[in-house]
Design a protein around this motif. Structure first.
Motif: not given
Length: 364
Positions: A198-223
């Motif tokens: 499971y991961f959370l990655r910041k999406i670059p933004r110039k202004f405003g509150k930070a946004k994130y990309e959330f990911g769920v993966c098995s051992r071999n692939r992303r869902l």
């Protein structure tokens, strides 16, 4: 990719008590029963095939037919044997170097029941989510091509390392160094389930509150999309996105990895009534937390880490001593544990050793 068959050197040949036709050969940290008629000697270069290898279904490997051509841990005359040793003559004529990977040359593939289980889960979920129109159109090749391409699960993120520890039997030089330096290691129980990331990655933004990309993966692939898989059930049960948002701070990303146990997962060896997560990695770009640190952080959010077996362990003797060490009961349930994982996070050292008793009992 795991090297299943490599050119190795026989380090030792030992007799087996009351056995006239077989003996045991040591290949790095592995012990393998071989036939005396093969006439192997110390120093011989041979082809060593690791356990979990699936051999071609050809006449020369007919002796493995009862095991579905999979190389497993077995016991012969009381001697544990892990792997397959063959003379170099099984290879096409040519020059071969010590350590060379010959997996492809011999047509060997990896026996991977976890991947097979993943595929079954994904196919079941795909069928459940199809509406009647899609089911009807799936009979046409042109539609299958478009639909399956569009709905294929994406590849595992390239900024995250997949969870697959190397076995210490393949790392004799590291073992010698750890022994000489008396490096302190944290030992944890290896849990037999399916690996989730499971991961959370910041999406670059110039202004405003930070946004994130959330990911769920098995051992071999992303869902990409939420589904009924164990991976998404765990994400929802433990509110992992919310937890990672609280922990990410100023980091560009944060990754949580763990073993999932539960009903229909690896035979549910831990007798779970629901799916359970056992965390073993918490990683940011600037830090990989050790198990003690990770435990202190995650327990506040209701997430358990893999059980800690020992803190400050030092290797001794030879690799067979560590094989003896990992034998024992699980801290989760009253049965043989799968094995142990050994780490020193500061020195970026990490390896596993599987309990041979566990492998034998589970026909692995």
């Amino acid at each position: 990719m795991r090297k299943l068959a490599t050119i190795r050197e026989i380090a030792e040949i030992k007799p087996i008590p009351d056995a006239d036709r077989i003996e045991v050969a040591r290949i790095d940290g592995w012990e393998v029963v071989v036939s005396k008629k093969d006439n192997f000697h110390v120093g011989d270069r041979v082809v060593y095939v690791e356990i979990d290898s699936k051999m071609p279904e050809t006449p020369e490997y007919e002796f493995l037919k009862s095991r579905k051509y999979v190389v497993k841990t077995i016991v012969m005359r009381g001697q544990v044997s892990q792997g397959l040793v063959m003379p170099l003559s099984v290879l096409p004529i040519g020059e071969y170097k010590l350590g060379q990977d010959v997996t492809g040359i011999l047509g060997i593939t990896k026996y991977d029941p976890q991947l097979e289980e993943e595929n079954v889960i994904f196919e079941e979920n795909r069928k459940k989510t199809r509406n009647p129109v899609v089911k009807f159109l799936m009979r046409y090749a042109w539609f299958r091509k478009l639909y399956l391409k569009k709905n294929t699960h994406t590849e595992f993120p390239n900024f995250i390392k997949k969870t697959d520890e190397e076995r210490i039997q393949n790392m004799p030089e590291l073992y010698k160094r750890l022994k000489n330096e008396q490096t302190n290691l944290i030992v944890t129980e290896k849990v037999d389930g399916c690996s989730g990331t499971y991961f959370l990655r910041k999406i670059p933004r110039k202004f405003g509150k930070a946004k994130y990309e959330f990911g769920v993966c098995s051992r071999n692939r992303r869902l990409q999309q939420p589904d009924n898989s164990y991976y998404w059930k765990i994400a929802n049960k433990y509110k992992i996105r919310s937890v990672l948002e609280k922990l990410i701070d100023d980091e560009d990303y944060i990754v949580l990895q763990g073993e999932i146990t539960g009903v229909k997962i690896q035979g549910n060896k831990y007798h779970e009534k629901d799916c359970q997560l056992w965390a073993f990695n918490l990683i940011t770009p600037s830090k990989k937390y050790n198990t003690i640190e990770m435990q202190d952080i995650l327990i506040k959010h209701g997430i358990h880490t893999v059980p800690i077996v020992e803190i400050g362990y030092n290797v001794k003797g030879d690799i067979q001593d560590i094989v003896k060490y990992v034998k024992g009961k699980s801290q989760i349930v009253d049965r043989e544990r799968e094995g142990c994982v050994f780490r020193n996070t500061d020195k970026n050292i990490s390896f596993k050793c599987i309990n041979p008793n566990f492998l034998i009992k589970n026909n692995e």
